[in-house]
Design a protein around this motif. Sequence first.
Motif, mmCIF file in Angstrom:
data_model
loop_
_atom_site.group_PDB
_atom_site.id
_atom_site.type_symbol
_atom_site.label_atom_id
_atom_site.label_comp_id
_atom_site.label_asym_id
_atom_site.label_seq_id
_atom_site.Cartn_x
_atom_site.Cartn_y
_atom_site.Cartn_z
ATOM 1 N N GLY A 56 0.836 -1.229 0.093
ATOM 2 C CA GLY A 56 0.046 0.227 0.003
ATOM 3 C C GLY A 56 0.907 1.220 0.168
ATOM 4 N N SER A 108 1.075 3.913 -2.883
ATOM 5 C CA SER A 108 0.769 5.395 -2.436
ATOM 6 C C SER A 108 1.851 6.457 -3.133
ATOM 7 C CB SER A 108 0.554 5.486 -0.968
ATOM 8 O OG SER A 108 0.336 6.879 -0.688
ATOM 9 N N PHE A 121 -5.995 4.289 -0.311
ATOM 10 C CA PHE A 121 -6.841 3.739 1.055
ATOM 11 C C PHE A 121 -8.093 4.434 1.234
ATOM 12 C CE2 PHE A 121 -2.182 4.190 1.735
ATOM 13 C CZ PHE A 121 -1.873 2.671 2.005
ATOM 14 N N VAL A 149 -7.671 9.084 6.017
ATOM 15 C CA VAL A 149 -6.250 8.687 5.550
ATOM 16 C C VAL A 149 -5.189 10.126 5.761
ATOM 17 C CG1 VAL A 149 -4.880 8.258 3.450
ATOM 18 C CG2 VAL A 149 -7.155 7.443 3.976
ATOM 19 N N GLU A 200 -1.073 6.972 4.753
ATOM 20 C CA GLU A 200 -1.327 6.017 5.663
ATOM 21 C C GLU A 200 -2.679 5.914 5.992
ATOM 22 O OE1 GLU A 200 2.735 4.918 7.974
ATOM 23 O OE2 GLU A 200 1.133 6.145 8.718
ATOM 24 N N LYS A 201 -3.439 4.930 6.427
ATOM 25 C CA LYS A 201 -4.824 5.021 6.968
ATOM 26 C C LYS A 201 -4.700 5.263 8.246
ATOM 27 C CE LYS A 201 -7.396 1.557 5.371
ATOM 28 N NZ LYS A 201 -8.338 0.631 4.927
ATOM 29 N N ASP A 224 -10.902 0.923 0.375
ATOM 30 C CA ASP A 224 -9.406 0.854 -0.249
ATOM 31 C C ASP A 224 -9.828 0.725 -1.931
ATOM 32 O OD1 ASP A 224 -8.556 0.670 2.201
ATOM 33 O OD2 ASP A 224 -7.758 -1.285 1.918
#
Length: 324
Positions: free
Chosen positions: A126, A130, A145, A149, A165-166, A320
Amino acid sequence: MESTAIAHANIALVKYWGKRDYRLNLPAVGSISMSLQELYTKTHILFDSNLDKDHLIIGHEAAAENQRVRVSKFLDLVRSISGIGYFAMVKTENNFPTGAGLASSASGFAALAVAACAALNLNLSGKELSILARQGSGSAARSIFGGFVEMKKGIEPDGSDCFAEKIAEANQWDLHMLIAITSEKEKSVGSTEGMKISEKTSPYYQNWIASSDEDIRACREAILKKDFSLLSEVAERSCLKMHALAMSSQPALIYWNDITLKLIHLIRGMRKNGIPVFFTIDAGPQVKAVCEADYVEHVRKNIVEIESVKKVIHTTIGQDARVI
Ligand code: DP6
């Protein structure tokens, strides 16, 4: 070598405006967004040794040359990671109206990153997806995500610590968004161009940078504690600061119209009268109202009473990005 992926649009609660590096597309500030379930881009990609260039179809029409080139440059990154040099046929569609002034670059580049990597069997994490999506569009890094986030601005010159990042899953908090479409015209100055102008000319730019870490901290806290009042405060503050930057640029960037301003007052008025709702606005005239499930109908009723609101789109929090 083909794949189809979906990625949801997102709206920033703490805004990204300004870059520390243009080549790698590194933001000057962190940002926090929520993913939007009902708004997404679906993209099919086919890498084919018989093609002599990349092709891009949006909806059912060949895209403008500048859009095709932007996508082709992005695919060069994927080709260099994979070592496979084939050109691609990309077919993409947004389920939300184009020309409604809602950004499609976030969901667009996130869906493209996921589809292209799947087609070439690249097993990226992920975080790596990203970082890749960010090079298409900064806000696309967040659309990898679902849920809530955070995009890290990072400090490394190579951008290796600059990814999303979540913070929390979609089911953390049943927030709803009502997007009031106030104009269907294309925005005059796009985000990338607008940021450049603000960096160079707004006297407020340094203070925007200096005050951003505290907005990120407060927004993260509001989401984790489900503190609506804190979230309202920080989201409206960040949005208004971003627009103050834009308005204080030379030439001035005024993204609002008269209905935008009416909606700002309406939403603030509702909150004063005890309805938990706040607004946020991107680089365009549409107003997004955020509230909990119990207040959706009340807020919608008030918004549509404003004459000239063309349409209201209702969405919950999205999932997601994924291969389908
Ligand atoms: C106002 O992600 O569209 O929506 O990285 O240059 O492609 P580029 O910019 P983009 O900018 C989004 C700006 C914004 C605020 C936000 O989404 O954080």
